[in-house]
Design an enzyme around this catalytic site. Structure first.
Site, mmCIF file in Angstrom:
data_model
loop_
_atom_site.group_PDB
_atom_site.id
_atom_site.type_symbol
_atom_site.label_atom_id
_atom_site.label_comp_id
_atom_site.label_asym_id
_atom_site.label_seq_id
_atom_site.Cartn_x
_atom_site.Cartn_y
_atom_site.Cartn_z
ATOM 1 N N TYR A 123 6.118 1.437 8.738
ATOM 2 C CA TYR A 123 5.308 2.548 8.228
ATOM 3 C C TYR A 123 6.207 3.741 7.885
ATOM 4 C CZ TYR A 123 2.234 6.662 8.689
ATOM 5 O OH TYR A 123 1.587 7.849 8.491
ATOM 6 N N ASN A 133 0.811 -1.222 0.000
ATOM 7 C CA ASN A 133 0.000 0.000 0.000
ATOM 8 C C ASN A 133 0.844 1.272 0.000
ATOM 9 O OD1 ASN A 133 -2.698 -1.271 0.256
ATOM 10 N ND2 ASN A 133 -1.805 -2.042 2.160
ATOM 11 N N LYS A 145 7.334 5.680 4.366
ATOM 12 C CA LYS A 145 7.209 7.125 4.116
ATOM 13 C C LYS A 145 8.568 7.705 3.700
ATOM 14 C CE LYS A 145 2.797 7.772 5.015
ATOM 15 N NZ LYS A 145 1.856 8.206 3.956
#
Lengths: 269, 269
Positions: free
Chosen positions: B150, B82, B154
């Site tokens: 996560y 994702n 980023k």
């Protein structure tokens, strides 16, 4: 004292062959690769398959992670599979097996898009060497400016290495390797190469120092270039933290000029 | 003058809803999302499928890319699909369609593993506020120290954004967003939140400024926090480059204390 157990991914590759030749007898060395390396036990598996690579990590002290699509112009799908997923898998398998350190082959390409005008690179290329020898700020390892998907993948490796060190205590040393030529006696053929050159024995030395450094080093990113007179990247961190003392210098002459002058430090086309 | 065409990925999400509410009438806004947002045309597709998302990018001027697995504790497989593949796909579709800028929701978590001792964060947490107000170096956006997969995802987004700006001239503004609470009138409930808080209207403002900034800005990474008295991240770059002038300040009181004192800036558990 027992030899350190060292697993080398990509042992049959360009830098891997140098590691095997110079350091193969110092350590208890084995390979994790798509093809075997003569004289070394090799676990044949694809780095993108975590289940398949796991067995190679048992009882290893240090993993030297060189295995990747090494092409500057590698397409996204290959970088994603081989370099991004592959590096996650190597770190995860290392963590699971209790490996103490991963030495990671990063690349000068992670800062390849820094404009030449921010360094004396253009003067090096144009042969205005008297202008180069003044003191100038060396490119440090703080920020990234990748030149290609390959470099984005290597930058990813540095970033996830930081996480594995902080979160799991897995020491991680990333070496932004300069220009390694195929044969040890080849001369630098591009003017820019005078700045970035890393000789075979200096490549072996910086990897050896990275394997042997105290585990308390934790995490660091260093540049891996020889002690080139026309260097624009800083190797002072590698000297200070790892004790790297390069023996070679590309000098300030070159055998031929095959490139146009560059706008950027090192773009992979 | 025609309204700017703005495509928002993740328009139905937490920050996306703020963007829709505050900025939906200023721009010709549409969504690219897994579910529709009331009042907006939404192209329903999964960001991990490049072919499926392409049609949404036609004739867009700016893409605000918020769509991602937003959980600090998101597992690797989800971050890979994702956040990493998703962000590559958004950049690639933007490039193909001639989009002029991508505004990217990065996160303070990319520096989450910076030790609290390197900032006054511990003093903030312990309520020793007089010690905090002295001048101290703010966390700048040079280096990353991600706290979780996560944040690694980023950080990857920032890195590939740099490439797309340098190589293709696609302007890229990455905002390392602080702590956005679900409701605009919720009070900060963690002491650390006093430092990181980003109010709804300041979130809308910094995204608006990022959309409207001259395309000559090219590439930048900024922190997105309100003008908090107890701030430890620098918002001076956002002020200087984007003209961001926060209207809110989390102050130096908090409504309750639900955390133990932190060792690091912002670890996702």
């Amino acid at each position: 004292m027992d030899k350190t157990n060292v697993l080398v991914t990509g042992l049959s590759g360009g830098v891997g062959s140098i590691v095997g030749k110079f350091l193969g007898s110092k350590y208890k060395m084995s390979g994790l690769d798509l093809s075997p390396s003569q004289g070394f036990k090799t676990h044949i598996a694809d780095l993108s398959n975590l289940d398949a690579i796991r067995p190679a990590f048992t009882n290893q002290d240090v993993v030297v992670h060189l295995g990747a699509d090494p092409r500057g112009e590698a397409p996204w799908d290959s970088v994603l599979k081989n370099n991004i997923v592959g590096t996650y898998n190597v770190l995860e398998a290392s963590r699971e097996a209790g490996v103490k350190r991963v030495v990671f082959a990063s690349t000068n390409h992670v800062v390849g898009y820094i404009p030449a005008t921010q360094t004396p690179y253009r003067e090096i290329f144009e042969g205005e060497l008297d202008k180069v020898r003044r003191p100038f700020p060396l490119i440090s390892s703080n920020a990234v400016r990748p030149c290609c998907y390959y470099a984005v993948g290597k930058s990813f490796g540095e970033s996830i290495g930081s996480l594995y060190n902080d979160k799991y205590g897995l020491s991680f040393i990333g070496i932004r390797i300069g220009g390694v030529l195929q044969e040890p006696d080849w001369q630098v053929r591009q003017k820019g190469g005078l700045s970035m050159w890393l000789s075979h024995r200096d490549a072996a030395q910086i990897i050896e120092r990275s394997i042997d450094a105290p585990y308390s080093v934790g995490f660091t990113i260093v540049y891996g270039m020889s002690g080139n007179s026309l260097r624009v990247h800083e190797i002072e961190t590698a000297e200070k933290i790892l004790g790297y003392k390069p023996e070679d210098d590309a000098g300030d002459t070159f055998s031929c000029d095959i490139h146009n002058q560059p706008e950027y430090l090192n773009i992979a086309h």
